[in-house]
Design an enzyme around this catalytic site. Structure first.
Site, PDB file in Angstrom:
ATOM      1  N   SER A 150       0.854  -1.196   0.000  1.00 46.91           N
ATOM      2  CA  SER A 150       0.000   0.000   0.000  1.00 46.91           C
ATOM      3  C   SER A 150       0.879   1.230   0.000  1.00 46.91           C
ATOM      4  O   SER A 150       1.963   1.236   0.612  1.00 46.91           O
ATOM      5  CB  SER A 150      -0.916   0.019   1.228  1.00 46.91           C
ATOM      6  OG  SER A 150      -1.558   1.273   1.369  1.00 46.91           O
ATOM      7  N   TYR A 163      -1.703  -0.093  10.575  1.00 44.84           N
ATOM      8  CA  TYR A 163      -1.813  -0.622   9.211  1.00 44.84           C
ATOM      9  C   TYR A 163      -0.628  -0.171   8.364  1.00 44.84           C
ATOM     10  O   TYR A 163       0.008  -0.980   7.678  1.00 44.84           O
ATOM     11  CB  TYR A 163      -3.123  -0.150   8.591  1.00 44.84           C
ATOM     12  CG  TYR A 163      -3.232  -0.366   7.098  1.00 44.84           C
ATOM     13  CD1 TYR A 163      -3.385  -1.646   6.572  1.00 44.84           C
ATOM     14  CD2 TYR A 163      -3.193   0.705   6.208  1.00 44.84           C
ATOM     15  CE1 TYR A 163      -3.487  -1.852   5.197  1.00 44.84           C
ATOM     16  CE2 TYR A 163      -3.297   0.515   4.841  1.00 44.84           C
ATOM     17  CZ  TYR A 163      -3.446  -0.764   4.341  1.00 44.84           C
ATOM     18  OH  TYR A 163      -3.544  -0.963   2.993  1.00 44.84           O
TER      19      TYR A 163
END
Length: 261
Positions: A150, A163
Site C-alpha cells: 500500500s 496498518y
C-alpha cells in the site's frame, strides 16, 4: 497482453473479491491455471462460477478457508501438491486497513494489523516455498512471489498507523527475501497500490457519501485525476509473473496515478 502464462499455476490469496479478484481475472485472461481463495465459501463459489461463465475454457480452482490459520495453509499446500505438484506464482493479497486513527491503537491492535498484513504473507511464503522451488527446478516458468502492499506503507497519508507500519514491514520483508530467493531463480516483488475503486471498497463508500470531496482530492493529490481499478493492479501482477520481467526482483511497483511525491 499475451504474456505467455498459459498453464502457469498461480495462487492468489484473498481473491474472492476486490483487488485479489481483479488480479485473478487478468491471470485467467492470460490462460493461467488460477487458484482463488477466500474465507466465505458462498462468496468464493459465486466468484468462481462467475469467472467460469465468462471464461468457459479457463482452469479456475477454489479453496475456502482462513489462510491466517497454519493448519489451513498446510491443507492448501497439500491440495496444490496433490493436484499440480508445484506452484509457479504466489500472489499474497490478504490484508486489511480497517483499524483505528493514529495514537488510538494499543499493542493488541498493532499485533492484529501485523497478523493480517505481514505475518499472513510470511506464513504463506514459508508454507508454499517448497512447491515454488519445485517449479524453479522442473520448469522454465520463472517462478515468482508478489506481495500487495500500500502507498500508506511508504508515505504518511493519514491512514491508521498500525496498518501503515505493517505494510511498510511487508515491503521490507519482500526486499530482504528477494536476495536469497534470487539465487534459487525465484523472483520477489511488491506492488504498491494507491486508491483503488471496486465494489465494497472504502472509495465506493466515500463516493457515495461525498462525491465532490473525492473529486477535489483527486484533482489536488493525484496527477492522473482518477481512482485506479483492480485491473490496473492485476496487469502489473501478471507482467511481474511473466518472462518479460525475468530480470526484475526486489522491486516495488507503485500503482497510484502519481499520488506519491
Amino acid at each position: 497482453m499475451n504474456l505467455n502464462l498459459a498453464d502457469h499455476i498461480v495462487l492468489i490469496t484473498g481473491s474472492s473479491g476486490g483487488i485479489g479478484k481483479g488480479i485473478a481475472e487478468i491471470f485467467i485472461q492470460e490462460k493461467a491455471r488460477v487458484i482463488i481463495t477466500g474465507r466465505n465459501r458462498t462468496v468464493l463459489k459465486k466468484t468462481q462460477t462467475n469467472f467460469s461463465e465468462y471464461y468457459p475454457d479457463a482452469e479456475i480452482y477454489s479453496f475456502a478457508g482462513d489462510l491466517q490459520n497454519s493448519s489451513t495453509l498446510e491443507q492448501l499446500s497439500s491440495y496444490i501438491s496433490d493436484n499440480f505438484g508445484r506452484l509457479d506464482h504466489l500472489i499474497c493479497n490478504i490484508g486489511s486497513g480497517q483499524s483505528v486513527p493514529p495514537l488510538e491503537e494499543n499493542i493488541e491492535e498493532f499485533q492484529r494489523m501485523l497478523n493480517i498484513n505481514l505475518l499472513s504473507a510470511a506464513a504463506a511464503v514459508h508454507t508454499f516455498l517448497p512447491l515454488i522451488e519445485k517449479s524453479s527446478q522442473t520448469t522454465k516458468n520463472l517462478p515468482s512471489i508478489t506481495f500487495i502492499g500500500s502507498i500508506c506503507g511508504i508515505q504518511a497519508l493519514g491512514a491508521p498507523a498500525a496498518y501503515s507500519a505493517a505494510k511498510a514491514a511487508l515491503e521490507s520483508y519482500s526486499k530482504n527475501i528477494a536476495r536469497p530467493l534470487g539465487r534459487k531463480s525465484i523472483r520477489v516483488n511488491t506492488i504498491i497500490p494507491g486508491n483503488i475503486l471496486f465494489p465494497g471498497s472504502v472509495w465506493e463508500e466515500k463516493l457515495h457519501k461525498n462525491k465532490s470531496l473525492v473529486k477535489e482530492m483527486l484533482l489536488s493529490d493525484v496527477p492522473l485525476n482518477k481512482l485506479g481499478s483492480v485491473n490496473d493492479v492485476g496487469s502489473v501482477a501478471a507482467f511481474l509473473a511473466s518472462e518479460r520481467a525475468k530480470f526484475v526482483t526486489g522491486a516495488s511497483w507503485v500503482v497510484d496515478g502519481g499520488q506519491i511525491r
